[in-house]
Design an enzyme around this catalytic site. Structure first.
Site, PDB file in Angstrom:
ATOM      1  N   MET A  71       8.619   4.880   5.169  1.00 47.22           N
ATOM      2  CA  MET A  71       8.739   3.491   4.730  1.00 47.22           C
ATOM      3  C   MET A  71       9.969   3.292   3.848  1.00 47.22           C
ATOM      4  O   MET A  71      10.635   2.259   3.931  1.00 47.22           O
ATOM      5  CB  MET A  71       7.471   3.039   4.000  1.00 47.22           C
ATOM      6  N   GLU A  72      10.275   4.288   3.036  1.00 49.19           N
ATOM      7  CA  GLU A  72      11.459   4.198   2.191  1.00 49.19           C
ATOM      8  C   GLU A  72      12.731   4.199   3.030  1.00 49.19           C
ATOM      9  O   GLU A  72      13.668   3.438   2.754  1.00 49.19           O
ATOM     10  CB  GLU A  72      11.458   5.353   1.177  1.00 49.19           C
ATOM     11  N   LEU A 111       0.798  -1.226   0.000  1.00 47.23           N
ATOM     12  CA  LEU A 111       0.000   0.000   0.000  1.00 47.23           C
ATOM     13  C   LEU A 111       0.834   1.280   0.000  1.00 47.23           C
ATOM     14  O   LEU A 111       0.303   2.372   0.161  1.00 47.23           O
ATOM     15  CB  LEU A 111      -0.978  -0.001   1.184  1.00 47.23           C
ATOM     16  N   CYS A 112       2.142   1.153  -0.205  1.00 50.31           N
ATOM     17  CA  CYS A 112       3.002   2.337  -0.323  1.00 50.31           C
ATOM     18  C   CYS A 112       2.847   2.948  -1.708  1.00 50.31           C
ATOM     19  O   CYS A 112       2.742   2.231  -2.701  1.00 50.31           O
ATOM     20  CB  CYS A 112       4.472   1.971  -0.107  1.00 50.31           C
ATOM     21  N   HIS A 113       2.864   4.273  -1.747  1.00 50.41           N
ATOM     22  CA  HIS A 113       2.796   4.980  -3.025  1.00 50.41           C
ATOM     23  C   HIS A 113       4.159   4.947  -3.716  1.00 50.41           C
ATOM     24  O   HIS A 113       5.182   5.067  -3.051  1.00 50.41           O
ATOM     25  CB  HIS A 113       2.417   6.450  -2.793  1.00 50.41           C
ATOM     26  N   ASP A 119      23.898 -11.100   4.369  1.00 56.51           N
ATOM     27  CA  ASP A 119      24.095 -12.019   3.247  1.00 56.51           C
ATOM     28  C   ASP A 119      25.565 -12.155   2.885  1.00 56.51           C
ATOM     29  O   ASP A 119      26.059 -13.263   2.645  1.00 56.51           O
ATOM     30  CB  ASP A 119      23.298 -11.534   2.034  1.00 56.51           C
TER      31      ASP A 119
END
Length: 166
Positions: free
Chosen positions: A121-122, A83-85, A136
């Protein structure tokens, strides 16, 4: 704990009136400069910490790879979080600070744009993927590494103004 210059609404903006998942409509929101910073920490054993901080890791400069991965992740956030733009980021920065005493790497990100929605969020995605990339690249040397303390440090812009983690 956190502090804010304005109070926040207790409603969940990503649910419609029927309680279904919903992408927030930002059409009527003002275009403003928005910035967010986030951080995370990866802990490892002393030998692995020395291997990556002295540049002796056989995979090369793990910090350069993790930085690029974090930047790329911020740009792809809307592909990962449903739901992130999709955003036109104007700045993404990923930095590392070393805690030799505790064999930890603190990863910090900054995301910025001029737009109608925030970039928290970014910033969180950049930090998370940078930490995962360090993991990793070093897992063969230290499979017991731990990633944690991922959080938003600050956000600025938009209607809510400035917010900072305590």
């Amino acid at each position: 704990m956190s502090s804010s210059t304005t109070s926040t609404s207790p409603t969940l903006s990503h649910l419609n009136q029927q309680g279904e998942a919903n992408m927030v409509d930002v059409t009527e929101k003002a275009m403003t400069s928005r910035t967010a910073t986030a951080q995370g920490v990866i802990s490892m054993n002393r030998a692995t910490f020395e291997l990556i901080t002295t540049g002796k890791h056989k995979k090369g400069d793990v910090f350069a790879v993790a930085r690029i991965a974090g930047i790329q992740a911020a740009k792809k956030c809307s592909d990962l979080i449903p739901l992130c733009h999709p955003l036109m980021l104007s700045k993404v920065q990923v930095d590392f600070s070393l805690d030799e005493e505790n064999s930890q790497v603190k990863v910090t990100s900054l995301c910025r744009l001029t737009g109608q929605t925030g970039v928290e969020m970014e910033a969180l995605t950049a930090v998370s993927v940078a930490c995962l990339t360090l993991f990793d690249m070093c897992k063969a040397a230290d499979p017991a590494m731990e990633i944690g303390n991922i959080k938003v440090l600050t956000k600025e812009g938009g209607k809510s103004g400035h917010w900072q983690s305590l």
